[in-house]
Design a protein around this motif. Structure first.
Motif, mmCIF file in Angstrom:
data_model
loop_
_atom_site.group_PDB
_atom_site.id
_atom_site.type_symbol
_atom_site.label_atom_id
_atom_site.label_comp_id
_atom_site.label_asym_id
_atom_site.label_seq_id
_atom_site.Cartn_x
_atom_site.Cartn_y
_atom_site.Cartn_z
ATOM 1 N N SER A 105 0.834 -1.210 0.000
ATOM 2 C CA SER A 105 0.000 0.000 0.000
ATOM 3 C C SER A 105 0.865 1.255 0.000
ATOM 4 N N ILE A 106 1.919 1.255 0.798
ATOM 5 C CA ILE A 106 2.815 2.415 0.878
ATOM 6 C C ILE A 106 3.505 2.647 -0.468
ATOM 7 N N LYS A 107 3.983 1.560 -1.091
ATOM 8 C CA LYS A 107 4.639 1.684 -2.387
ATOM 9 C C LYS A 107 3.686 2.254 -3.439
ATOM 10 N N ALA A 108 2.432 1.790 -3.403
ATOM 11 C CA ALA A 108 1.446 2.265 -4.383
ATOM 12 C C ALA A 108 1.170 3.747 -4.208
ATOM 13 N N MET A 109 1.031 4.213 -2.977
ATOM 14 C CA MET A 109 0.782 5.643 -2.726
ATOM 15 C C MET A 109 1.975 6.492 -3.145
ATOM 16 N N LYS B 75 0.582 10.192 -3.863
ATOM 17 C CA LYS B 75 -0.511 10.560 -2.960
ATOM 18 C C LYS B 75 0.057 10.744 -1.549
ATOM 19 N N PHE B 76 0.783 11.830 -1.370
ATOM 20 C CA PHE B 76 1.525 12.026 -0.136
ATOM 21 C C PHE B 76 0.625 12.324 1.073
ATOM 22 N N ALA B 77 -0.470 13.027 0.843
ATOM 23 C CA ALA B 77 -1.393 13.321 1.946
ATOM 24 C C ALA B 77 -2.019 12.034 2.463
#
Length: 239
Positions: free
Chosen positions: A69-73, A78-80
């Protein structure tokens, strides 16, 4: 006359035999209760270790999903959303961070286990504990004292619908090891400590007596304070 003497001797013999049989029965009963108590303690310790294992296993299982999930953001910039996600993740991690480091491995294990169980039962726990690397008291005896204190505290809190709390402090005080455990209780009035102790039957009765015996073995001191809504125990052990 001889018959009277023989009768008296017979009565004395019967009385002695009866007393011996009574002692044997009581001894067997005590050994059986002690065995049951030890079995229950071992079962509880096994369940507590299993509880910690399952918690950490669940976190490990979710770890890979969190990384994806972190990699996808990050890829979508999608930093916020990522910042909010990490905040939530940090909060979740704090809730299962049950490692307590006191300076004593055995004490770390028993405290981490009991605190984890208390929190899973919606009991607020505040724990401050630090001990020297070298102690006069054996690790097994230290863990027996702390384990029994926390078992009783958790049991008392579980009887309450709200305002469940346990306060733990372990440290040095006047060149002695000082252990303090206080907890909320459903008791609305003061009870005599002798009444309180004798009313604890079965496993917890053994636990209370175990604390007293260990403290006495090390020339220590046990003080119990019973106030409306709160119960506290202090144990002082020479270093």
């Amino acid at each position: 006359m001889n018959d009277l003497i023989m009768l008296i001797l017979l009565c004395v013999g019967v009385a002695i035999l009866s007393a011996l049989l009574t002692v044997l029965v009581l001894k067997k009963r005590y050994e059986r209760r002690l065995s049951d108590f030890q079995d229950s303690v071992l079962k509880k310790q096994r369940d507590e270790v299993q509880n910690i294992y399952q918690t950490m296993r669940a976190w490990r299982h979710d770890y890979h999903n969190h990384i994806q999930s972190i990699k996808a953001m990050l890829a979508m910039q999608k930093f916020a959303e990522l910042d909010k996600y990490l905040d939530t993740l940090e909060s979740d991690l704090d809730s299962i961070d049950i490692a307590i480091r006191t300076g004593n491995v055995g004490l770390d294990a028993i405290l981490s286990s009991k605190v984890s169980i208390a929190r899973k039962n919606n009991i607020e726990v505040n724990c401050t504990a630090k001990v020297p690397e070298i102690l006069t008291i054996a690790d097994v005896h230290l863990c027996a004292i702390v384990g029994n204190l926390l078992d009783n505290a958790i049991e008392a809190c579980e009887k309450l619908d709200g305002n469940r709390f346990i306060r733990i402090y372990i440290g040095l005080f006047k060149q002695q090891l000082y252990i303090s455990v206080s907890n909320s209780t459903c008791e609305k009035h003061r009870r005599r400590l002798s009444e309180l102790v004798t009313s604890k039957l079965g496993e917890h009765g053994f636990g209370l007596r175990r604390i007293d015996r260990i403290a006495a073995q090390y020339d220590g001191y046990v003080n119990r304070k019973n106030e409306p809504g709160i119960f506290a125990t202090e144990v002082m052990l020479p270093l």
